[in-house]
Design a protein around this motif. Structure first.
Motif, short mmCIF file in Angstrom:
data_model
loop_
_atom_site.label_atom_id
_atom_site.label_comp_id
_atom_site.label_asym_id
_atom_site.label_seq_id
_atom_site.Cartn_x
_atom_site.Cartn_y
_atom_site.Cartn_z
N UNK A 25 11.61 -6.81 -1.98
CA UNK A 25 12.96 -7.12 -2.43
C UNK A 25 13.48 -6.07 -3.40
N UNK A 26 12.57 -5.39 -4.11
CA UNK A 26 12.98 -4.35 -5.06
C UNK A 26 13.38 -3.06 -4.36
N UNK A 27 13.18 -2.98 -3.04
CA UNK A 27 13.63 -1.81 -2.29
C UNK A 27 12.54 -0.84 -1.90
N UNK A 28 11.29 -1.15 -2.25
CA UNK A 28 10.20 -0.27 -1.82
C UNK A 28 9.96 -0.41 -0.32
N UNK A 29 9.46 0.64 0.29
CA UNK A 29 9.14 0.62 1.71
C UNK A 29 7.76 -0.02 1.87
N UNK A 30 7.75 -1.25 2.35
CA UNK A 30 6.58 -2.11 2.22
C UNK A 30 5.75 -2.18 3.51
N UNK A 31 4.44 -2.04 3.32
CA UNK A 31 3.45 -2.30 4.37
C UNK A 31 2.53 -3.40 3.86
N UNK A 32 2.13 -4.32 4.74
CA UNK A 32 1.23 -5.39 4.32
C UNK A 32 0.04 -5.47 5.26
N UNK A 33 -1.06 -5.98 4.69
CA UNK A 33 -2.25 -6.28 5.49
C UNK A 33 -2.91 -7.50 4.91
N UNK A 34 -3.36 -8.39 5.79
CA UNK A 34 -4.15 -9.55 5.38
C UNK A 34 -5.24 -9.76 6.42
N UNK A 35 -6.44 -10.03 5.95
CA UNK A 35 -7.55 -10.17 6.89
C UNK A 35 -7.41 -11.41 7.77
N UNK A 59 -7.44 0.75 5.89
CA UNK A 59 -7.25 2.20 6.01
C UNK A 59 -5.87 2.52 6.57
N UNK A 60 -5.44 1.74 7.56
CA UNK A 60 -4.11 1.94 8.12
C UNK A 60 -3.03 1.65 7.07
N UNK A 61 -3.24 0.63 6.24
CA UNK A 61 -2.27 0.32 5.18
C UNK A 61 -2.14 1.47 4.19
N UNK A 62 -3.25 2.13 3.89
CA UNK A 62 -3.24 3.20 2.90
C UNK A 62 -2.75 4.53 3.45
N UNK A 63 -2.78 4.67 4.76
CA UNK A 63 -2.37 5.92 5.38
C UNK A 63 -0.86 6.13 5.17
N UNK A 64 -0.50 7.18 4.45
CA UNK A 64 0.89 7.48 4.17
C UNK A 64 1.47 6.76 2.97
N UNK A 65 0.65 5.95 2.29
CA UNK A 65 1.14 5.19 1.13
C UNK A 65 1.16 6.06 -0.12
N UNK A 66 2.14 5.83 -0.99
CA UNK A 66 2.13 6.39 -2.34
C UNK A 66 1.35 5.49 -3.28
N UNK A 67 1.48 4.17 -3.04
CA UNK A 67 0.86 3.16 -3.89
C UNK A 67 0.24 2.11 -3.00
N UNK A 95 -3.82 12.01 -5.44
CA UNK A 95 -2.64 11.80 -6.26
C UNK A 95 -1.98 10.45 -6.06
N UNK A 96 -2.48 9.66 -5.06
CA UNK A 96 -1.96 8.33 -4.83
C UNK A 96 -2.38 7.39 -5.95
N UNK A 97 -1.76 6.22 -5.97
CA UNK A 97 -2.00 5.22 -7.01
C UNK A 97 -2.60 3.98 -6.40
N UNK A 98 -3.73 3.52 -6.95
CA UNK A 98 -4.38 2.29 -6.52
C UNK A 98 -4.33 1.27 -7.66
#
Length: 299
Positions: A25-35, A59-67, A95-98
């Protein structure tokens, strides 16, 4: 808000689901994963207005992520989704953020921080307080461990769902602070349970008792948010007894390592085991009152 980022969220449970929604809702480009696909699908159905990518793995969720953010069940879950062969650290860029919002051990937080440092990833352990209500409203408090530059990088992300962020210290210190929080809650809920049963056995009007005592020294978040539902025997919400037992186990393990005695915490942990035996493992922690039946009333 700050510049939109590529943000991925893993773990769409009671706490993680609302946080992911706030980020979208804040406008970030969101990807989600749940087992669990069922929980993922339920979250998607509850948030039809969000533009979201569904990842096929951590791994797919983190691919291309900034955070990337995680909010999973326990140490083993966290180790699997972060450090496993298909975990986020296999693809998260340098340089990504976890950010981890799981309530876990300080040991796993430190282990992840070491792995992150070697991969030049900024890392924050950020357990939460404020309950499901705070997650839904976006008013959580975070207690954070990590390097100052990692905390600074996380602040624009935290702004979507927090009202207070406290940098406790180095990696793992956020988890240690959360243990302090859970130790406090255990004692408060135990006392509140006994007070409730005493008031009911005395045939007092519990609403009037609350009005009388909630503005004084007995006041607490637990009293303000759980007194009325405890009086009504309503527990189908909130932070589950099963998770509280997990958290208290973490605190007692850490206490033993530190040589710190936690007798009240250990006692309340056993009280919660009684609630689990009564079938209340998925009920809110205020269900602790169930182990104290009123005269003439079954538990």
């Amino acid at each position: 808000m700050s510049t939109p980022r590529n943000v991925s969220f893993i773990g769409l449970g009671v706490m993680g689901g609302p946080l992911a929604r706030h980020l979208g809702a804040a406008g970030h480009r969101l990807t989600v994963f749940n087992r669990s696909p069922a929980r993922r699908d339920a979250w998607l159905a509850a948030n039809p207005g969000l533009a979201v990518r569904v990842a096929t793995s951590p791994a797919d969720a983190a691919d291309g992520a900034d955070v990337i953010l995680t909010c999973v069940g326990n140490d083993d879950d966290l180790s699997d989704v972060v450090l496993g062969p298909n975990g986020v650290f296999t693809t998260l860029r340098r340089g990504g953020l976890f950010i981890d919002h799981t309530t876990a051990s300080a040991r796993i937080a430190r282990q992840i921080a070491v792995e992150a440092r070697d991969k030049e990833i900024l890392c924050v352990d950020a357990p939460m307080t404020g309950s499901q209500i705070g997650a839904e409203k976006g008013t959580l408090t975070l207690m954070c461990g990590g390097r100052p530059e990692a905390i600074a990088a996380a602040q624009p992300i935290f702004a979507a769902y927090t009202q207070r962020v406290v940098h406790i210290g180095k990696s793992g210190y956020g988890q240690l602070a959360k243990m302090v929080n859970q130790i406090c809650i255990a004692g408060i809920v135990s006392g509140l349970s006994e007070a409730m049963r005493f008031a009911q056995a005395s045939r007092l009007d519990t609403d009037k008792v609350y009005e009388a005592i909630s503005g004084g020294a007995a006041q607490s978040w637990q009293m303000d948010n759980r007194w009325k539902t405890m009086a009504a025997d309503e527990f189908d919400f909130g932070f589950a007894v099963d998770w509280m037992r997990k958290d208290l186990g973490l605190a007692m393990d850490e206490g033993r390592a530190l040589g710190v005695s936690l007798p009240i915490t250990a006692l309340v942990n056993q009280f919660y085991a009684e609630v689990q035996a009564l079938g209340g493992g998925r009920e809110d922690t205020s269900a602790l009152v169930r182990r104290l039946p009123l005269p003439g009333r079954k538990r």
